[in-house]
Enzyme design. Sequence first.
Site, PDB file in Angstrom:
ATOM      1  N   HIS A  63      44.111  60.659  36.969  1.00  0.00           N
ATOM      2  CA  HIS A  63      45.539  60.442  36.727  1.00  0.00           C
ATOM      3  C   HIS A  63      46.285  60.157  38.031  1.00  0.00           C
ATOM      4  O   HIS A  63      47.493  60.360  38.093  1.00  0.00           O
ATOM      5  CB  HIS A  63      46.135  61.661  36.032  1.00  0.00           C
ATOM      6  CG  HIS A  63      45.583  61.873  34.653  1.00  0.00           C
ATOM      7  ND1 HIS A  63      45.131  63.089  34.205  1.00  0.00           N
ATOM      8  CD2 HIS A  63      45.396  61.014  33.628  1.00  0.00           C
ATOM      9  CE1 HIS A  63      44.702  62.976  32.948  1.00  0.00           C
ATOM     10  NE2 HIS A  63      44.840  61.722  32.573  1.00  0.00           N
ATOM     11  N   HIS A  64      45.561  59.716  39.070  1.00  0.00           N
ATOM     12  CA  HIS A  64      46.261  59.474  40.339  1.00  0.00           C
ATOM     13  C   HIS A  64      47.244  58.319  40.208  1.00  0.00           C
ATOM     14  O   HIS A  64      48.180  58.201  40.977  1.00  0.00           O
ATOM     15  CB  HIS A  64      45.267  59.216  41.481  1.00  0.00           C
ATOM     16  CG  HIS A  64      44.610  57.878  41.415  1.00  0.00           C
ATOM     17  ND1 HIS A  64      43.656  57.568  40.471  1.00  0.00           N
ATOM     18  CD2 HIS A  64      44.792  56.753  42.151  1.00  0.00           C
ATOM     19  CE1 HIS A  64      43.278  56.305  40.646  1.00  0.00           C
ATOM     20  NE2 HIS A  64      43.944  55.798  41.651  1.00  0.00           N
ATOM     21  N   LYS A  69      43.370  53.458  32.188  1.00  0.00           N
ATOM     22  CA  LYS A  69      42.999  52.178  31.560  1.00  0.00           C
ATOM     23  C   LYS A  69      41.500  52.100  31.369  1.00  0.00           C
ATOM     24  O   LYS A  69      40.732  52.515  32.228  1.00  0.00           O
ATOM     25  CB  LYS A  69      43.447  51.054  32.504  1.00  0.00           C
ATOM     26  CG  LYS A  69      43.355  49.679  31.935  1.00  0.00           C
ATOM     27  CD  LYS A  69      44.601  49.283  31.181  1.00  0.00           C
ATOM     28  CE  LYS A  69      44.421  47.992  30.410  1.00  0.00           C
ATOM     29  NZ  LYS A  69      43.595  48.165  29.209  1.00  0.00           N
ATOM     30  N   LYS A  93      36.867  50.811  39.899  1.00  0.00           N
ATOM     31  CA  LYS A  93      37.066  49.382  39.674  1.00  0.00           C
ATOM     32  C   LYS A  93      38.528  48.998  39.900  1.00  0.00           C
ATOM     33  O   LYS A  93      38.841  48.064  40.625  1.00  0.00           O
ATOM     34  CB  LYS A  93      36.680  49.111  38.217  1.00  0.00           C
ATOM     35  CG  LYS A  93      36.459  47.688  37.832  1.00  0.00           C
ATOM     36  CD  LYS A  93      36.163  47.580  36.327  1.00  0.00           C
ATOM     37  CE  LYS A  93      34.877  48.283  35.933  1.00  0.00           C
ATOM     38  NZ  LYS A  93      34.522  48.037  34.505  1.00  0.00           N
ATOM     39  N   ASP A  98      42.889  46.528  43.276  1.00  0.00           N
ATOM     40  CA  ASP A  98      44.320  46.834  43.388  1.00  0.00           C
ATOM     41  C   ASP A  98      45.075  46.670  42.077  1.00  0.00           C
ATOM     42  O   ASP A  98      46.147  46.066  42.033  1.00  0.00           O
ATOM     43  CB  ASP A  98      44.985  45.961  44.470  1.00  0.00           C
ATOM     44  CG  ASP A  98      44.558  46.389  45.855  1.00  0.00           C
ATOM     45  OD1 ASP A  98      44.353  47.602  46.055  1.00  0.00           O
ATOM     46  OD2 ASP A  98      44.412  45.518  46.736  1.00  0.00           O
ATOM     47  N   LYS A 105      38.002  55.713  29.458  1.00  0.00           N
ATOM     48  CA  LYS A 105      37.107  54.980  28.546  1.00  0.00           C
ATOM     49  C   LYS A 105      37.042  55.718  27.229  1.00  0.00           C
ATOM     50  O   LYS A 105      37.094  56.948  27.198  1.00  0.00           O
ATOM     51  CB  LYS A 105      35.708  54.889  29.149  1.00  0.00           C
ATOM     52  CG  LYS A 105      34.824  53.858  28.487  1.00  0.00           C
ATOM     53  CD  LYS A 105      35.285  52.448  28.822  1.00  0.00           C
ATOM     54  CE  LYS A 105      34.188  51.539  29.235  1.00  0.00           C
ATOM     55  NZ  LYS A 105      34.610  50.482  30.130  1.00  0.00           N
ATOM     56  N   SER A 361      43.705  42.289  32.001  1.00  0.00           N
ATOM     57  CA  SER A 361      44.389  43.283  31.162  1.00  0.00           C
ATOM     58  C   SER A 361      45.689  43.721  31.836  1.00  0.00           C
ATOM     59  O   SER A 361      46.715  43.926  31.187  1.00  0.00           O
ATOM     60  CB  SER A 361      43.517  44.526  30.969  1.00  0.00           C
ATOM     61  OG  SER A 361      42.633  44.350  29.889  1.00  0.00           O
TER      62      SER A 361
HETATM   63  N1  GLU Z   1      36.083  47.329  29.043  1.00  0.00           N
HETATM   64  C1  GLU Z   1      36.338  46.546  30.187  1.00  0.00           C
HETATM   65  C2  GLU Z   1      35.726  47.155  31.431  1.00  0.00           C
HETATM   66  O1  GLU Z   1      34.762  47.870  31.355  1.00  0.00           O
HETATM   67  C3  GLU Z   1      37.821  46.201  30.341  1.00  0.00           C
HETATM   68  C4  GLU Z   1      38.753  47.356  30.476  1.00  0.00           C
HETATM   69  C5  GLU Z   1      40.228  46.973  30.402  1.00  0.00           C
HETATM   70  O2  GLU Z   1      40.548  45.811  30.331  1.00  0.00           O
HETATM   71  O3  GLU Z   1      41.044  47.905  30.420  1.00  0.00           O
HETATM   72  O4  GLU Z   1      36.128  46.905  32.538  1.00  0.00           O
END
Ligand code: GLU
Length: 468
Positions: A63-64, A69, A93, A98, A105, A361
């Site tokens: 949660h930094h 996402k 990632k 950035d 997930k 995204s």
């Molecule tokens: N599921 C994708 C990933 O592993 C995309 C995640 C996203 O767009 O939030 O990077």
Amino acid sequence: MSQLSFFEQVNRMFDRAASYLDHPKGLIEQIRMVNSVYRMEFPLRRDDGSVETIEAYRAEHSHHKLPTKGGIRYADYVNEDEVMALAALMTYKCAIVDVPFGGAKGGIKVNSRDYSTAELERITRRYTFELAKKNFIGPGIDVPAPDYGSGPREMAWIMDTYNQIAPDPLNAIACVTGKPVGQGGVRGRKEATGRGVYFAVREACTFEDDMAKLGLTPGLPGKTVAVQGLGNVGYHAAKFIEEGGGKLVGLSEIEGSIYNADGLDLESVMAFRKETGSIVGYPGSTHLGDARAVLECACDVLVPAALEGQITRENAARIQAKLIAEGANGPVDADGDDILREKGVLILPDIYANAGGVTVSYFEWLRNLQHVRFGRMSKRSEQATQERIVQAVERATGTPFDADTRRELIHGADEVDLVNSGLEDTMIAAYHEIRDVAKQYNVDLRTAAFIDAINKVAVAYGQMGIWP
Ligand code: GLU
């Protein structure tokens, strides 16, 4: 297979990188662990009237930065350790490219092929409702996206369900990304991960000294490429690599692997599979064996774009590729990674190579919050500027451009052009960044990518005033 779980594998790579840094032990621990996991079971009424229990998860690793996402996986092997590992990878990632999100997930333990569309819709809506009830979804909280087994259709169901109960209807549409284009999605998102893999490979191939170390000449054109998995990521990676001049020699899907040293035509292989249900038997190709066989074929570049744990201590020594671009999350386990590093294989790690999906995204989320299409206000003005330049050149040279060239020159950027250019710039900049870190610490790119991510997350924690 190694005895370590997937999450432990990720942490072994993380710890290797952390050992080069002198952050306080408590901070490293805080960065590595998963902040929260929501495990749920809910009933599904099947079309035949029977009732079944569905197991599902959402893990928020860090949660930094908010929102968190990450995609939602629909697969029958989903488990808590896997979503935790994948959520952790999302944190690193996002930091590397950035994108200002924490990692998360989700996973729903179903094989989507075993359920009707109506059943999948009930599962997805109920899952969304559970997330909403526990504050695990929202434009500023946690924003899901597609992953293995899910796509725009599922994202539309999620958005619609969330919309019904959203506390903030104005921004509710930004509660999920990867939506259909007509429903708040952005053009280019579907192809984004594969396109990002292509940009990563292309960029890595531009460095003459790096290529020389691998015994390769610079540039993607002419390089032989094998791709494992022809799902959304693998198919698009293969497509853009082929368009960029790479020669596809090996391809694989669940049913098996095929090879042709003279090259395989992607679209025609896809058409063959559609017709026959399998890529095996494609005219002119050799059947190499199962879905993993392709990993060991003779090629310059290998793109594992299927699932985790594909290259391990069992097969790593037999890998012939000089460059590996990880389209999937976690395709090389920690032991496999040690062996490949020893061999001098250049690995573009998942936390960099497949970051194109979450990057776009991010663009989709921004567009949803802005409530305006990218380029809506600037396109005409850009075109007017270009028109003036074109006229000036025509006056100066005394030769008018032909109609096609003229149209091309004055074309202002459409939304999809801006999305793709943002993606390209992100992938190139991030590659330079992790390559510089690799040089600075004299480490491989994966370790460098983790170092880069740890440092960035550490800075964010510092900004919260928790650590000095
Ligand atoms: N599921 C994708 C990933 O592993 C995309 C995640 C996203 O767009 O939030 O990077």
